[in-house]
Design an enzyme around this catalytic site. Structure first.
Site, PDB file in Angstrom:
ATOM      1  N   ASP A 199      32.472  38.819  49.022  1.00 34.57           N
ATOM      2  CA  ASP A 199      31.657  38.008  49.923  1.00 34.57           C
ATOM      3  C   ASP A 199      31.263  36.689  49.250  1.00 34.57           C
ATOM      4  OD1 ASP A 199      30.078  38.069  52.491  1.00 34.57           O
ATOM      5  OD2 ASP A 199      28.394  37.846  51.115  1.00 34.57           O
ATOM      6  N   GLU A 236      42.615  47.841  34.892  1.00 36.29           N
ATOM      7  CA  GLU A 236      42.499  49.111  34.158  1.00 36.29           C
ATOM      8  C   GLU A 236      43.006  50.263  35.022  1.00 36.29           C
ATOM      9  OE1 GLU A 236      38.303  49.433  33.338  1.00 36.29           O
ATOM     10  OE2 GLU A 236      38.336  47.721  31.953  1.00 36.29           O
TER      11      GLU A 236
END
Ligand code: GLC
Ligand code: CA
Length: 559
Positions: free
Chosen positions: A202, A251
């Site tokens: 956002d 990751e």
């Protein structure tokens, strides 16, 4: 698993409080979404983007987050969230969640702690507090205004002021503070560990700020272009935040994706957010801002396909979302109607009076524009209800309006009617007290009122009818899955004349859109889907594409 799944995905945006209400309290919930996964599967979307479902006082439709690692108890529980992830994945649908890093809510424990702490304390440093100007600091640090009307600074009891671009209830976080940065990395991990596949970020361009001393006035601020010299928008340092986020995303296997909500016009600046070492993808709102016009569409498509080369990302396409007037209504505004009662931008929810909307024309054009969007290379972001051809709900009584944009601009020269008209709970059935949004014996009605015409746009009314808007979306998404190939298109300059736009995709997929009013000849090929009935004058005459209509053809002899 395919790490590039998002590049050409069809993403369906769910505004959770308005999608489906399982327990009948008038508010959509996670159990409601779970119960409708079959619908999403049948529709044929690749991913769901969930607008905020976090605990919130709803000062801004959930974009005022009390706790980034929990579910609003009115919407569900973390266990239900896990069940939702599992059920979506089972159905082969990826999940993107909204993350709101620019501001927390004023009820967030950090802001409460900041209020309880002294000026200059570490707790205050997580937000943007300043002393005021003038005697006793009684004037705000600047005359800046909030995007939803009113001042951008609010005073706290001890006399300091805090900064908020949006509502008073959305204090802005200080992204120079290492604790803020670390906290969000943990939040991203929290959701990624729960199986979330991506994040919609956002107001992604606002996080980095640098306020000059003395502060420029609002008038001066408005003249500073976004980018490195702006105190608030699209500063270069914001990229160092997303570089850290990217390391977290990577990751995971597959790496988590992210899409930036940025309203920057320069291709180079937008590309910075979409680069693989940053968020990886950025919204392109150009089509959403355009008129229903062949030339504008062509210019936008061409420039965006060029732009993505700068970022190595794929393009995004959006016609509607929870912040703008639904496209079936935008395209139906009568030219002479102008931009009634609005703030100047027709694509922001200005709430044209119903008398100025030609619903039939709007829907016809919306269907045609959608088939163009879905034929483009890249990722299409759909907003719940557009597949039903829903238009904006106008005439919501003032006292039932929720959007702060409505409430905070009441006294402005050009007040906004706000964004509630595109957030009305979906109609699932033809009848019933909430058109099937909640159970018929619900204790509470839908949290925003539904108009009578929702009956004809309900899932039930459209489901069995292949010529309905829902039927068209289903068919188009099915075809798109089959036909989607490389991320390129080729303009057909022989056919793209006047109001007609035609392009082909690899594999013999031709899209021809007639943006004009008059029929044009149908090119040869096998018709796959069309947004309106083609004109077929008997057996011998050539078929034609009517005005405001798009058709997909297979021009590959083998298909
Ligand atoms: C984004 C959201 C919008 C919200 C604003 C503040 O623009 O899409 O709904 O009001 O950010 O969080
Ligand atoms: Ca509910």
């Amino acid at each position: 698993m395919d790490a590039d799944w998002w590049r050409q995905a069809v993403v369906y945006q769910i505004y959770p409080r308005s999608f489906a209400d399982a327990n009948g309290d008038g508010i959509g919930d996670l159990a409601g979404i779970i119960s409708r996964i079959g619908y999403l599967e049948q529709l044929g979307v690749d991913a769901v983007w969930l607008s905020p479902f976090y605990p919130s006082a709803l000062a801004d439709g959930g974009y005022d987050v009390d706790d980034y690692r929990d579910v609003d108890p009115r919407i569900g529980t973390l266990e239900q969230f896990d069940a939702l992830v599992a059920a979506l994945h089972e159905a082969g649908i990826w999940l993107i969640v909204d993350i709101v890093p620019n501001h927390s809510s004023n009820r967030h424990r950090w802001f409460q702690e900041a209020l309880a702490s002294a000026p200059g304390s570490p707790a205050r440093d997580r937000y943007i507090f300043r002393d005021g100007l003038g005697a006793g600091g009684s004037r705000p640090p600047s005359d800046w205004t909030s995007q939803f009307g009113g001042p951008a600074w609010t005073r706290v009891p001890d006399g300091q002021w805090y900064f908020h671009t949006f509502t008073v209830e959305q204090p802005e976080l200080n992204w120079d503070n290492p604790e803020v940065r670390a906290e969000f990395l943990d939040t991203l991990r929290f959701w990624a560990d729960r199986g979330v596949d991506g994040f919609r970020v956002d107001v992604a361009a606002r996080l980095a700020k640098k306020f000059p001393e003395p502060m420029p006035s609002q008038a001066e601020l408005s003249r500073i272009p976004s980018g490195p010299d702006s105190p608030v928008y699209d500063r270069d340092e914001v990229q160092s935040i997303y570089a850290e986020w990217r390391r977290v995303f990577n990751e995971y296997d597959p790496p988590r994706m992210a899409v930036a909500e940025v309203w920057v016009n320069s291709p180079e600046r937008r590309a910075r957010y979409a680069r693989p070492e940053s968020l990886g993808q950025a919204f392109n709102f150009d089509l959403l801002k355009a008129d229903f016009d062949a030339e504008q569409f062509r210019r936008i498509v061409t420039s965006n396909l060029d732009q993505v080369k700068l970022s190595e990302s794929s393009s995004t396409w959006v016609l509607s979302n929870h912040d703008v007037v639904r496209h079936a209504t935008r395209y139906g505004l009568r030219p002479d109607g102008g931009r009634p009662g609005g703030r100047g931008d027709r694509w922001v929810n200005d709430g044209a009076p119903a008398s100025q909307i030609d619903r039939g024309l709007g829907l016809r054009r919306a269907r045609a524009a959608t088939l163009v969007e879905l034929a483009l290379p890249g990722s299409a972001y759909l907003y719940q209800g557009e597949e039903l051809g829903l238009g904006e709900v106008t005439g919501i009584p003032d006292e039932q309006r929720q959007d702060p944009k409505f409430w905070r601009t009441r006294d402005d020269e050009r007040p906004s009617v706000g964004r509630d008209g595109c957030r009305v709970p979906l109609p699932w059935t033809r009848s019933g007290p909430s058109f099937g949004f909640g159970p018929d014996d619900s204790a509470a009605g839908p949290h925003l009122p539904q108009p009578d015409w929702f009956a004809d746009c309900s899932v039930e009314a459209e489901s069995g009818d292949p010529s309905s808007t829902l039927g068209m979306y289903r068919r188009a998404l099915e075809l798109r899955r089959e036909m989607q190939g490389g991320e390129t298109l080729e303009w057909d300059d022989g056919l793209s004349v006047g109001d007609v736009l035609a392009f082909s995709r690899p594999g013999g997929w031709l899209c021809v859109a007639n943006f004009g009013d008059d029929p044009v000849p149908l090119p040869s090929g096998r018709v796959l889907v069309s947004s309106a009935p083609l004109i077929r004058p008997g057996t011998d005459g050539p078929a034609r594409i009517p005005g405001a209509c798009t058709v997909w053809l297979s021009i590959d002899a083998g298909r």
